[in-house]
Motif scaffolding. Structure first.
Motif, PDB file in Angstrom:
ATOM      1  N   ILE A  31       0.833  -1.206   0.000  1.00  0.00           N
ATOM      2  CA  ILE A  31       0.000   0.000   0.000  1.00  0.00           C
ATOM      3  C   ILE A  31       0.868   1.257   0.000  1.00  0.00           C
ATOM      4  O   ILE A  31       0.606   2.198  -0.751  1.00  0.00           O
ATOM      5  CB  ILE A  31      -0.968  -0.011   1.203  1.00  0.00           C
ATOM      6  N   MET A  32       1.930   1.273   0.812  1.00  0.00           N
ATOM      7  CA  MET A  32       2.819   2.440   0.842  1.00  0.00           C
ATOM      8  C   MET A  32       3.523   2.638  -0.495  1.00  0.00           C
ATOM      9  O   MET A  32       3.692   3.771  -0.961  1.00  0.00           O
ATOM     10  CB  MET A  32       3.835   2.308   1.975  1.00  0.00           C
ATOM     11  N   ALA A  33       3.930   1.551  -1.130  1.00  0.00           N
ATOM     12  CA  ALA A  33       4.572   1.653  -2.439  1.00  0.00           C
ATOM     13  C   ALA A  33       3.596   2.193  -3.475  1.00  0.00           C
ATOM     14  O   ALA A  33       3.972   3.023  -4.325  1.00  0.00           O
ATOM     15  CB  ALA A  33       5.107   0.296  -2.871  1.00  0.00           C
ATOM     16  N   ALA A  34       2.350   1.779  -3.418  1.00  0.00           N
ATOM     17  CA  ALA A  34       1.341   2.269  -4.357  1.00  0.00           C
ATOM     18  C   ALA A  34       1.089   3.762  -4.149  1.00  0.00           C
ATOM     19  O   ALA A  34       0.970   4.520  -5.117  1.00  0.00           O
ATOM     20  CB  ALA A  34       0.044   1.476  -4.201  1.00  0.00           C
ATOM     21  N   ILE A  35       1.018   4.205  -2.910  1.00  0.00           N
ATOM     22  CA  ILE A  35       0.816   5.629  -2.621  1.00  0.00           C
ATOM     23  C   ILE A  35       2.007   6.441  -3.112  1.00  0.00           C
ATOM     24  O   ILE A  35       1.839   7.494  -3.738  1.00  0.00           O
ATOM     25  CB  ILE A  35       0.574   5.843  -1.111  1.00  0.00           C
ATOM     26  N   TRP A  36       3.219   5.964  -2.848  1.00  0.00           N
ATOM     27  CA  TRP A  36       4.421   6.671  -3.313  1.00  0.00           C
ATOM     28  C   TRP A  36       4.441   6.767  -4.830  1.00  0.00           C
ATOM     29  O   TRP A  36       4.730   7.823  -5.392  1.00  0.00           O
ATOM     30  CB  TRP A  36       5.675   5.950  -2.822  1.00  0.00           C
ATOM     31  N   LEU A  37       4.110   5.679  -5.513  1.00  0.00           N
ATOM     32  CA  LEU A  37       4.086   5.671  -6.972  1.00  0.00           C
ATOM     33  C   LEU A  37       3.036   6.632  -7.497  1.00  0.00           C
ATOM     34  O   LEU A  37       3.289   7.386  -8.444  1.00  0.00           O
ATOM     35  CB  LEU A  37       3.828   4.256  -7.478  1.00  0.00           C
ATOM     36  N   PHE A  38       1.861   6.637  -6.890  1.00  0.00           N
ATOM     37  CA  PHE A  38       0.786   7.538  -7.309  1.00  0.00           C
ATOM     38  C   PHE A  38       1.212   8.999  -7.159  1.00  0.00           C
ATOM     39  O   PHE A  38       1.021   9.806  -8.058  1.00  0.00           O
ATOM     40  CB  PHE A  38      -0.470   7.267  -6.475  1.00  0.00           C
ATOM     41  N   THR A  40       4.275  10.182  -7.065  1.00  0.00           N
ATOM     42  CA  THR A  40       5.374  10.468  -7.973  1.00  0.00           C
ATOM     43  C   THR A  40       4.880  10.676  -9.402  1.00  0.00           C
ATOM     44  O   THR A  40       5.312  11.606 -10.077  1.00  0.00           O
ATOM     45  CB  THR A  40       6.401   9.314  -7.952  1.00  0.00           C
ATOM     46  N   LEU A  41       3.952   9.842  -9.836  1.00  0.00           N
ATOM     47  CA  LEU A  41       3.469   9.938 -11.209  1.00  0.00           C
ATOM     48  C   LEU A  41       2.582  11.156 -11.442  1.00  0.00           C
ATOM     49  O   LEU A  41       2.617  11.755 -12.520  1.00  0.00           O
ATOM     50  CB  LEU A  41       2.699   8.673 -11.592  1.00  0.00           C
ATOM     51  N   PHE A  42       1.802  11.523 -10.461  1.00  0.00           N
ATOM     52  CA  PHE A  42       0.828  12.594 -10.649  1.00  0.00           C
ATOM     53  C   PHE A  42       1.208  13.875  -9.923  1.00  0.00           C
ATOM     54  O   PHE A  42       0.351  14.693  -9.606  1.00  0.00           O
ATOM     55  CB  PHE A  42      -0.561  12.120 -10.212  1.00  0.00           C
ATOM     56  N   ARG A  43       2.500  14.054  -9.689  1.00  0.00           N
ATOM     57  CA  ARG A  43       2.979  15.286  -9.071  1.00  0.00           C
ATOM     58  C   ARG A  43       2.736  16.439 -10.044  1.00  0.00           C
ATOM     59  O   ARG A  43       2.884  16.288 -11.241  1.00  0.00           O
ATOM     60  CB  ARG A  43       4.470  15.164  -8.773  1.00  0.00           C
ATOM     61  N   SER A  44       2.407  17.601  -9.543  1.00  0.00           N
ATOM     62  CA  SER A  44       2.006  18.719 -10.399  1.00  0.00           C
ATOM     63  C   SER A  44       3.182  19.539 -10.902  1.00  0.00           C
ATOM     64  O   SER A  44       2.988  20.634 -11.407  1.00  0.00           O
ATOM     65  CB  SER A  44       1.036  19.624  -9.639  1.00  0.00           C
ATOM     66  N   GLY A  45       4.386  19.075 -10.782  1.00  0.00           N
ATOM     67  CA  GLY A  45       5.532  19.822 -11.288  1.00  0.00           C
ATOM     68  C   GLY A  45       5.789  21.106 -10.531  1.00  0.00           C
ATOM     69  O   GLY A  45       6.334  22.055 -11.075  1.00  0.00           O
ATOM     70  N   SER A  46       5.387  21.164  -9.275  1.00  0.00           N
ATOM     71  CA  SER A  46       5.508  22.395  -8.501  1.00  0.00           C
ATOM     72  C   SER A  46       6.958  22.757  -8.206  1.00  0.00           C
ATOM     73  O   SER A  46       7.239  23.884  -7.831  1.00  0.00           O
ATOM     74  CB  SER A  46       4.736  22.262  -7.188  1.00  0.00           C
ATOM     75  N   GLN A  47       7.879  21.838  -8.402  1.00  0.00           N
ATOM     76  CA  GLN A  47       9.281  22.137  -8.133  1.00  0.00           C
ATOM     77  C   GLN A  47       9.854  23.078  -9.182  1.00  0.00           C
ATOM     78  O   GLN A  47      10.730  23.869  -8.897  1.00  0.00           O
ATOM     79  CB  GLN A  47      10.096  20.849  -8.086  1.00  0.00           C
ATOM     80  N   ASN A  48       9.380  23.002 -10.413  1.00  0.00           N
ATOM     81  CA  ASN A  48       9.918  23.842 -11.473  1.00  0.00           C
ATOM     82  C   ASN A  48       9.203  25.187 -11.590  1.00  0.00           C
ATOM     83  O   ASN A  48       9.749  26.121 -12.142  1.00  0.00           O
ATOM     84  CB  ASN A  48       9.837  23.111 -12.811  1.00  0.00           C
TER      85      ASN A  48
END
Length: 80
Positions: A31-38, A40-48
């Motif tokens: 479950i934790m791996a699935a949450i981390w993957l979700f 990571t994949l759907f991050r809104s690019g807020s870092q850039n």
């Protein structure tokens, strides 16, 4: 008469309890791996975005004449 170990193996109730704990730990990891993957994949690019926004603001200030060319180049180097 044939004697078998059954579901819990040769350890009786202790084996069954340990089996349940291992199963729960594995399920929690999945479950934790699935949450981390979700995330990571759907991050809104807020870092850039802040860096891009800062460069745009810098360009606007330079275009308005609020800062000199030297200040513009110095700040641009720091942002990149």
């Amino acid at each position: 008469m044939m004697m078998g170990y059954g579901f819990s193996g040769p350890f009786g109730w202790l084996g069954m309890g340990l089996g349940i704990l291992v199963h729960l730990a594995f399920t929690a990891l999945v479950i934790m791996a699935a949450i981390w993957l979700f995330k990571t994949l759907f991050r809104s690019g807020s870092q850039n975005e802040p860096r891009t926004d800062a460069l745009e603001i810098l360009k606007q200030r330079y275009a308005k004449g609020e800062i000199t060319t030297d200040e513009y180049q110095h700040i641009k180097k720091e942002l990149e």
